[in-house]
Design an enzyme around this catalytic site. Sequence first.
Site, mmCIF file in Angstrom:
data_model
loop_
_atom_site.group_PDB
_atom_site.id
_atom_site.type_symbol
_atom_site.label_atom_id
_atom_site.label_comp_id
_atom_site.label_asym_id
_atom_site.label_seq_id
_atom_site.Cartn_x
_atom_site.Cartn_y
_atom_site.Cartn_z
ATOM 1 N N HIS A 83 0.881 -1.194 -0.007
ATOM 2 C CA HIS A 83 0.073 -0.027 0.067
ATOM 3 C C HIS A 83 0.814 1.243 0.125
ATOM 4 O O HIS A 83 1.810 1.116 0.884
ATOM 5 C CB HIS A 83 -0.939 0.102 1.072
ATOM 6 C CG HIS A 83 -2.139 0.880 1.041
ATOM 7 N ND1 HIS A 83 -1.935 2.275 0.942
ATOM 8 C CD2 HIS A 83 -3.327 0.441 0.758
ATOM 9 C CE1 HIS A 83 -3.257 2.733 0.836
ATOM 10 N NE2 HIS A 83 -4.168 1.812 0.618
ATOM 11 N N TYR A 213 -8.245 9.777 4.812
ATOM 12 C CA TYR A 213 -8.359 10.641 6.021
ATOM 13 C C TYR A 213 -9.359 11.936 5.381
ATOM 14 O O TYR A 213 -8.862 12.652 4.634
ATOM 15 C CB TYR A 213 -7.050 11.326 6.200
ATOM 16 C CG TYR A 213 -5.885 10.166 6.523
ATOM 17 C CD1 TYR A 213 -6.069 9.440 7.728
ATOM 18 C CD2 TYR A 213 -4.636 10.038 5.842
ATOM 19 C CE1 TYR A 213 -5.000 8.603 8.099
ATOM 20 C CE2 TYR A 213 -3.854 9.080 6.258
ATOM 21 C CZ TYR A 213 -3.836 8.404 7.153
ATOM 22 O OH TYR A 213 -3.006 7.467 7.774
ATOM 23 N N PRO A 305 -2.893 5.529 17.671
ATOM 24 C CA PRO A 305 -2.976 4.738 16.267
ATOM 25 C C PRO A 305 -2.954 5.589 15.134
ATOM 26 O O PRO A 305 -3.086 4.958 14.168
ATOM 27 C CB PRO A 305 -4.182 3.883 16.549
ATOM 28 C CG PRO A 305 -5.141 4.912 17.310
ATOM 29 C CD PRO A 305 -3.975 5.510 18.440
ATOM 30 N N LYS A 309 2.068 3.169 14.379
ATOM 31 C CA LYS A 309 3.523 2.984 14.700
ATOM 32 C C LYS A 309 3.716 1.929 15.579
ATOM 33 O O LYS A 309 4.684 1.270 15.907
ATOM 34 C CB LYS A 309 4.116 4.277 15.239
ATOM 35 C CG LYS A 309 4.278 5.512 14.167
ATOM 36 C CD LYS A 309 5.212 5.035 12.966
ATOM 37 C CE LYS A 309 5.329 6.551 11.975
ATOM 38 N NZ LYS A 309 5.983 5.984 10.974
ATOM 39 N N TYR A 400 5.937 8.929 7.597
ATOM 40 C CA TYR A 400 5.058 8.156 7.777
ATOM 41 C C TYR A 400 5.096 6.693 7.299
ATOM 42 O O TYR A 400 4.528 5.967 8.240
ATOM 43 C CB TYR A 400 4.228 8.419 6.447
ATOM 44 C CG TYR A 400 2.640 8.017 6.296
ATOM 45 C CD1 TYR A 400 1.875 8.185 7.384
ATOM 46 C CD2 TYR A 400 2.126 7.271 5.154
ATOM 47 C CE1 TYR A 400 0.481 7.621 7.324
ATOM 48 C CE2 TYR A 400 0.834 6.760 5.123
ATOM 49 C CZ TYR A 400 -0.008 6.699 6.158
ATOM 50 O OH TYR A 400 -1.211 6.286 6.315
#
Length: 403
Positions: A83, A213, A305, A309, A400
């Site tokens: 992804h 998002y 979350p 990570k 990220y």
Amino acid sequence: MTSRQHTPDGVESADVVVLGAGPAGLVLANVLQARGIDCVVLERATRDHIRTRARAGFLAANTVRILDRHGLSDGLHRHGLTHSTCEFRTDDGRFRLDYSELGLGERHTVYPQQALVSDLLTYYLKAGGRIRYETEALAVHGADSDAPSVSVRAPGRRPGRWRARYVAGCDGRHGAARRSLPEGTVRHYRRDHRVTWLGLLAEAPPSMDAVGYAVHERGFAGHMARTAGITRYYLQCERGTPPDAWSEDRIWDELDLRMRAKEYGPLRRGRIVQRDIVDFESDVLEPLRHGALFLAGDAAGLISPSAAKGANLAVLEAELLALALVDDLTRGDATGLDTYSARCLARVWPAQEFSHWLIELLHRSPGSDGEAPFHDRLRRARMTALRTSRGQQDWFAERYVGV
């Protein structure tokens, strides 16, 4: 090294006692087992439970490399999905970032954590590893001595004890490892982000080919694919909201609204099969060692979350600790153990910083005071920079995916 045995007083022993059979505990145990270190994993849940408890599923590129190095990645390469795209939806429109073309050019592997744990457990047991299910660690004793031990409640509520040379606390923020740290031996850094998510697992195919998002005046909404038929959704809600407070129709209607389905296409609905409430809190303990007791995973620190990570830090810490233990137990070289905490914290704090940045990017100010509009204008400026600046996009991509 200690031989596997029952002592005359019924106490069992291992060179390394690992508390917890999550990603940290099982990666650690696999690496130790492969190098001939006598270890045991103590897990309070049942075997079926640890194989099925759903958690996050985004594995960083470095996490995959660690699992590759130790021969623990067959399942994720067979069944995981790569992804590399985020889609942001705001009042100013939407934009997408292919982060595999930015920063260090890395991408995530999407592989449900329960599948990874199941794989790690299978590897460990096939190699002859020992695990005690339904065995709750109650306390770690004598961590500042040469002979630490762990008191346990075994199946049937029988008391028991394990002796060890080292104890690895991979049993979470509420586990025995943290509880056993003497007062004043560690510094505890905490932050309550004042953000709460309703986490949802839906029997529904993904509605987009990206992590979604959505920033909305009613709160954040998120879309994260897990498999071809399962999708993870998140809805920001008020602190204290019970997981079952909203009907399925209300959940889907709210997701449609916040993700702007009228503008960008409908969501593919399905049965909600899991709900949980996530209060955003972060904490870090320093140092991650007290004598013979070492902390890894959520026992070492909790991270929100938002940036996925947690499991990745757990695997990183587990490898560092495992190799340090091998060096000490096989060659008498304690250098890795002495530097373990500092090496982990050098990765933990940048991950915490990025997580905090992303929380502020995705959520309106939780307060109703006069500073809330100022915060929201800052957030909008950050989103604009992420949409328009290649330098900001490279910075985002590296952090990220990185850990």
